[in-house]
Scaffold this motif. Structure first.
Motif, PDB file in Angstrom:
ATOM      1  N   SER A  86     -35.236  48.991 -45.887  1.00 28.92           N
ATOM      2  CA  SER A  86     -34.126  49.867 -45.390  1.00 28.92           C
ATOM      3  C   SER A  86     -34.651  51.272 -45.344  1.00 28.92           C
ATOM      4  N   GLU A  87     -34.169  52.203 -44.491  1.00 29.04           N
ATOM      5  CA  GLU A  87     -34.634  53.463 -44.276  1.00 29.04           C
ATOM      6  C   GLU A  87     -34.820  54.295 -45.633  1.00 29.04           C
ATOM      7  N   HIS A 181     -29.203  49.416 -42.435  1.00 26.95           N
ATOM      8  CA  HIS A 181     -30.172  50.399 -42.046  1.00 26.95           C
ATOM      9  C   HIS A 181     -31.745  50.089 -42.186  1.00 26.95           C
ATOM     10  N   VAL A 183     -35.198  48.993 -40.907  1.00 28.75           N
ATOM     11  CA  VAL A 183     -36.586  49.957 -40.414  1.00 28.75           C
ATOM     12  C   VAL A 183     -37.564  48.740 -39.809  1.00 28.75           C
ATOM     13  N   TYR A 191     -42.806  53.809 -36.942  1.00 33.63           N
ATOM     14  CA  TYR A 191     -41.634  52.824 -37.423  1.00 33.63           C
ATOM     15  C   TYR A 191     -40.610  53.214 -36.388  1.00 33.63           C
ATOM     16  N   LYS A 193     -35.907  53.129 -36.311  1.00 35.48           N
ATOM     17  CA  LYS A 193     -34.507  52.805 -37.014  1.00 35.48           C
ATOM     18  C   LYS A 193     -33.600  51.870 -36.073  1.00 35.48           C
TER      19      LYS A 193
END
Length: 204
Positions: A86-87, A181, A183, A191, A193
């Motif tokens: 996740s972020e 979320h 990535v 990267y 989102k």
């Protein structure tokens, strides 16, 4: 512009593939060595293979012909845990990409915490919203034209799904991407989102 893959170097093929096959999901994998050291590393050569049985693939590139800790550990004890990144995990996950001696854990450089699981030797990352405990289903050494093994393809069978409550639609049983979320990897140091999503209905 056209190129013949067999006329390109390994680096050139890598640059084209990692730039073309995007975005790629990231498997953040924990394993345990025979000495009890917890190894953690990210891999973006990762995807679904089958749902019956539930199997995913992870390709672990070798370094100077040597098998990396993740592949070595997974083959030795048959277990691994895959975490979806996740972020809020990216910075710490990136730190684990460093090459360390096999008796050192990459997690010492991060703020991650481990969760032990009964009846499973490999601990999980507490901060991950989505954890997939798996066993080694099969492995395949990937060799180049010179017969050198350059990667270890691991087929991992999922034995347990471990989800945070907020990422699951309790009524429909679906996972909520906007709550995960996630990535993904692009090329180089880039990267991505989760951006705008849209629906296209499949023909019957």
């Amino acid at each position: 512009m056209k190129y013949l893959a067999n006329e390109l170097s390994q680096k050139e093929n890598y640059k084209f593939l990692s730039g073309a096959i995007i975005p790629r999901p990231i498997a953040f994998v924990t394993t345990v060595s025979e000495e009890g050291v917890v190894n953690a590393a990210p891999f973006s050569f990762f995807n679904i293979v089958s749902s019956d049985p539930p199997v995913v693939s992870i390709s672990v590139q070798r370094q100077n012909g040597e098998m990396k800790d993740t592949a070595r550990n997974a083959l030795a004890n048959g277990e691994l845990v895959i975490h979806i990144v996740s972020e809020d995990m990216v910075e710490d996950v990136n730190k684990t990409a460093a090459s360390l001696p096999k008796n050192e854990s990459e997690l010492t450089e991060t703020n991650f915490h481990l969760l032990e699981e009964e009846n499973f030797t490999v601990p999980r990352i507490a901060e991950a919203k989505l954890k997939l405990a798996a066993t080694v289903f099969n492995t395949l050494p990937i060799q180049n034209d010179a017969g050198e093994t350059i990667a270890d393809l691991i087929l991992a069978r999922i034995v347990q799904y471990d989800f945070n409550d907020e990422i699951v639609d309790q009524e429909k049983g679906y996972l909520l991407a906007e709550e995960i979320h996630p990535v993904s990897r692009l090329a180089g140091n880039d990267y991505a989102k989760l951006g705008e999503t849209f629906v296209v209905t499949r023909p019957e």
